[in-house]
Write a protein that holds these residues in place. Sequence first.
Motif, PDB file in Angstrom:
ATOM      1  N   UNK A  44       0.828  -1.209   0.000  1.00 56.98           N
ATOM      2  CA  UNK A  44       0.000   0.000   0.000  1.00 56.98           C
ATOM      3  C   UNK A  44       0.863   1.260   0.000  1.00 56.98           C
ATOM      4  N   UNK A  45       0.414   2.270  -0.756  1.00 54.83           N
ATOM      5  CA  UNK A  45       1.118   3.555  -0.850  1.00 54.83           C
ATOM      6  C   UNK A  45       0.107   4.686  -0.800  1.00 54.83           C
ATOM      7  N   UNK A  46       0.533   5.806  -0.240  1.00 53.89           N
ATOM      8  CA  UNK A  46      -0.316   6.995  -0.256  1.00 53.89           C
ATOM      9  C   UNK A  46      -0.232   7.711  -1.602  1.00 53.89           C
ATOM     10  N   UNK A  47       0.879   7.498  -2.312  1.00 56.03           N
ATOM     11  CA  UNK A  47       1.068   8.062  -3.655  1.00 56.03           C
ATOM     12  C   UNK A  47       1.793   7.012  -4.488  1.00 56.03           C
ATOM     13  N   UNK A  48       1.619   7.080  -5.805  1.00 58.01           N
ATOM     14  CA  UNK A  48       2.316   6.167  -6.716  1.00 58.01           C
ATOM     15  C   UNK A  48       3.393   6.942  -7.468  1.00 58.01           C
ATOM     16  N   UNK A  49       4.660   6.539  -7.324  1.00 56.35           N
ATOM     17  CA  UNK A  49       5.766   7.210  -8.004  1.00 56.35           C
ATOM     18  C   UNK A  49       5.769   6.818  -9.484  1.00 56.35           C
ATOM     19  N   UNK A  50       6.254   7.722 -10.310  1.00 54.05           N
ATOM     20  CA  UNK A  50       6.139   7.547 -11.760  1.00 54.05           C
ATOM     21  C   UNK A  50       7.013   6.419 -12.323  1.00 54.05           C
ATOM     22  N   UNK A  51       8.041   6.018 -11.561  1.00 50.89           N
ATOM     23  CA  UNK A  51       8.987   5.007 -12.047  1.00 50.89           C
ATOM     24  C   UNK A  51       8.746   3.630 -11.442  1.00 50.89           C
ATOM     25  N   UNK A  52       7.861   3.515 -10.474  1.00 50.75           N
ATOM     26  CA  UNK A  52       7.762   2.303  -9.655  1.00 50.75           C
ATOM     27  C   UNK A  52       6.968   1.194 -10.351  1.00 50.75           C
ATOM     28  N   UNK A  53       7.571  -0.006 -10.386  1.00 44.79           N
ATOM     29  CA  UNK A  53       6.850  -1.156 -10.949  1.00 44.79           C
ATOM     30  C   UNK A  53       6.681  -2.269  -9.920  1.00 44.79           C
ATOM     31  N   UNK A  54       6.877  -1.947  -8.628  1.00 44.05           N
ATOM     32  CA  UNK A  54       6.644  -2.942  -7.580  1.00 44.05           C
ATOM     33  C   UNK A  54       5.147  -3.204  -7.435  1.00 44.05           C
ATOM     34  N   UNK A  55       4.819  -4.297  -6.767  1.00 43.74           N
ATOM     35  CA  UNK A  55       3.409  -4.617  -6.536  1.00 43.74           C
ATOM     36  C   UNK A  55       2.865  -3.659  -5.480  1.00 43.74           C
ATOM     37  N   UNK A  56       2.037  -2.695  -5.921  1.00 38.38           N
ATOM     38  CA  UNK A  56       1.568  -1.671  -4.997  1.00 38.38           C
ATOM     39  C   UNK A  56       0.196  -1.175  -5.413  1.00 38.38           C
ATOM     40  N   UNK A  57      -0.546  -0.636  -4.423  1.00 34.91           N
ATOM     41  CA  UNK A  57      -1.896  -0.127  -4.643  1.00 34.91           C
ATOM     42  C   UNK A  57      -2.092   1.115  -3.799  1.00 34.91           C
ATOM     43  N   UNK A  58      -2.878   2.068  -4.309  1.00 35.41           N
ATOM     44  CA  UNK A  58      -3.195   3.250  -3.500  1.00 35.41           C
ATOM     45  C   UNK A  58      -3.928   2.819  -2.231  1.00 35.41           C
ATOM     46  N   UNK A  59      -3.540   3.394  -1.125  1.00 35.10           N
ATOM     47  CA  UNK A  59      -4.019   2.980   0.192  1.00 35.10           C
ATOM     48  C   UNK A  59      -5.533   3.138   0.357  1.00 35.10           C
ATOM     49  N   UNK A  60      -6.077   4.240  -0.142  1.00 36.19           N
ATOM     50  CA  UNK A  60      -7.499   4.529   0.076  1.00 36.19           C
ATOM     51  C   UNK A  60      -8.394   3.425  -0.481  1.00 36.19           C
ATOM     52  N   UNK A  61      -9.319   2.952   0.356  1.00 34.86           N
ATOM     53  CA  UNK A  61     -10.298   1.963  -0.080  1.00 34.86           C
ATOM     54  C   UNK A  61      -9.807   0.526  -0.044  1.00 34.86           C
ATOM     55  N   UNK A  62      -8.572   0.300   0.389  1.00 34.86           N
ATOM     56  CA  UNK A  62      -8.033  -1.064   0.425  1.00 34.86           C
ATOM     57  C   UNK A  62      -8.392  -1.757   1.752  1.00 34.86           C
ATOM     58  N   UNK A  63      -8.559  -3.087   1.726  1.00 37.89           N
ATOM     59  CA  UNK A  63      -8.890  -3.837   2.958  1.00 37.89           C
ATOM     60  C   UNK A  63      -7.632  -4.091   3.788  1.00 37.89           C
ATOM     61  N   UNK A  64      -7.083  -3.021   4.326  1.00 35.80           N
ATOM     62  CA  UNK A  64      -5.770  -3.099   4.967  1.00 35.80           C
ATOM     63  C   UNK A  64      -5.788  -3.996   6.211  1.00 35.80           C
TER      64      UNK A  64
END
Length: 377
Positions: free
Chosen positions: A10-30
Motif C-alpha cells: 500500500x502507498x499513499x502516492x504512486x511514483x512515476x517510475x515504480x513497478x513494484x506490486x503496490x496499490x493506492x491505500x485509500x479503499x483497500x482492505x488493509x
Amino acid sequence: MKAAYIHIPFCEHICYYCDFNKFLLNGQPVDEYIDMLLKEMKMKISNAPKTELSTIFVGGGTPTALNEGQLQKLLEGIRAILPYNGEGEFTFEANPGETSEEKLKLLFDYGVNRLSFGVQSFNDRLLEKIGRSHRVKDVFSTLNKAQKVGFENISIDLMFGLPTQTIEDFQETLNIAMSLQLPHYSSYSLIIEPKTIFYHLMNKGKLPLPTEEVEADMYQLLMMEMDKHGLNQYEISNFALPGYESQHNLIYWNNEEYFGFGAGAHGYENGIRVANYGAVKKYINMLKDHALPILEQHVETKSEKMEEEMFLGLRKNEGVSISHFREKFHEDIIKLFASSIQEMERRGLLERHGDFIRLTREGRFLGNEVFEAFLLE
C-alpha cells in the motif's frame, strides 16, 4: 532459511517510475490484509519448525503508510510468529515526510533496528518530476526524528539518470547526502519499466533522459564520492561503513534461501522459487480458504542454481568464491565457465583476486553484460 521478506503493498502516492506490486491505500482492505499476512506466516513457519531467522525486511509499497494501530498489530504478529530472537537485522522501509515520530517509536520499541528511506534526490524540482510526495526539508525532519527515537543504522536510497537531471544536480545531491554522515547509502540508475507512468511518457517521446554517457559519468561520480568519504562499495549499488552492510540483501546476493510473505512477494524455499499472487483480494481470499497464496513455483535445476550464484555473487565487490562454489556445487568454476571468464578477463571486465572472481571497476559499468556471459547452455 535465514531471512524473511514481508511485503506491504500500500502507498499513499504512486511514483512515476515504480513497478513494484503496490496499490493506492485509500479503499483497500488493509486490516484484513494484515490478518491474512500473519496467517500466511503461521502456515509457512509451522511447516519449517527448525527455522531461525537472522534478518527480517519489511518492504513495499510503503510499510509506514499503515496507521499506528495497523502497524502495531503487524509488529506484534511478526515478533510473536517468526522465529527471530531480536539480535539480527530488522529493517523497515519508510518514506520521508510520511513517518511520524510516534510510528518511529513504535518500530523501535518492537525491535526494528534498521531503517531504509526512499529519498531519491535532494532536489525538489526532480522529486516533483519523478512523482515523489516528499520534499528536501522532509528528509531532514524525518531523519532527525528517527535519530531522536534512537535509530543509528539508517540507509537512504538515491537515484541518478532521472529526467532532466544534470551531473551538477547529482553532485549537489551527493554533497548533501554525504553531509548527513549516514552509515549506509544505496544508489541506483533509473530503469524504465513497463506499466509505469514513465514508460508511457517515454513511448510518447515526452521523457527527456540523460544520455548513456552522462549516466555513466554519474555512476563514476557516485563511486568517487563514496570512496572519498570512507564508504566501502560492497555491491554494485550499495555503500557502507564497515559493519553496516545490509545483512538481508547479502542473503540475496549470496544466493541463500528466504521466506517471502505478502501479496506479490517472492521467496526461495527449499530449492524452490516461489511467487505469491499480487492482487490483494486474491491473496486474502486464498488464505481465507486456508490455502497458501502461491501463484507459481519453480524447482531450480543445478544449472540454474549455478547461474544465479554467478549473477548474484558478481554483484558483490568481493565477487564469487571459487572454493565456496566448489563446495556448494561440486564443480570447478574455472573449468565450468572457462570461455566466459577468459573473454571477460580479456575485455578487462573481470579479474581473479585470490579465491574470488570479481568485476573490475570497468566491469561495474557493464554488469548486466558480464552476467549474461554466465548463462549455461
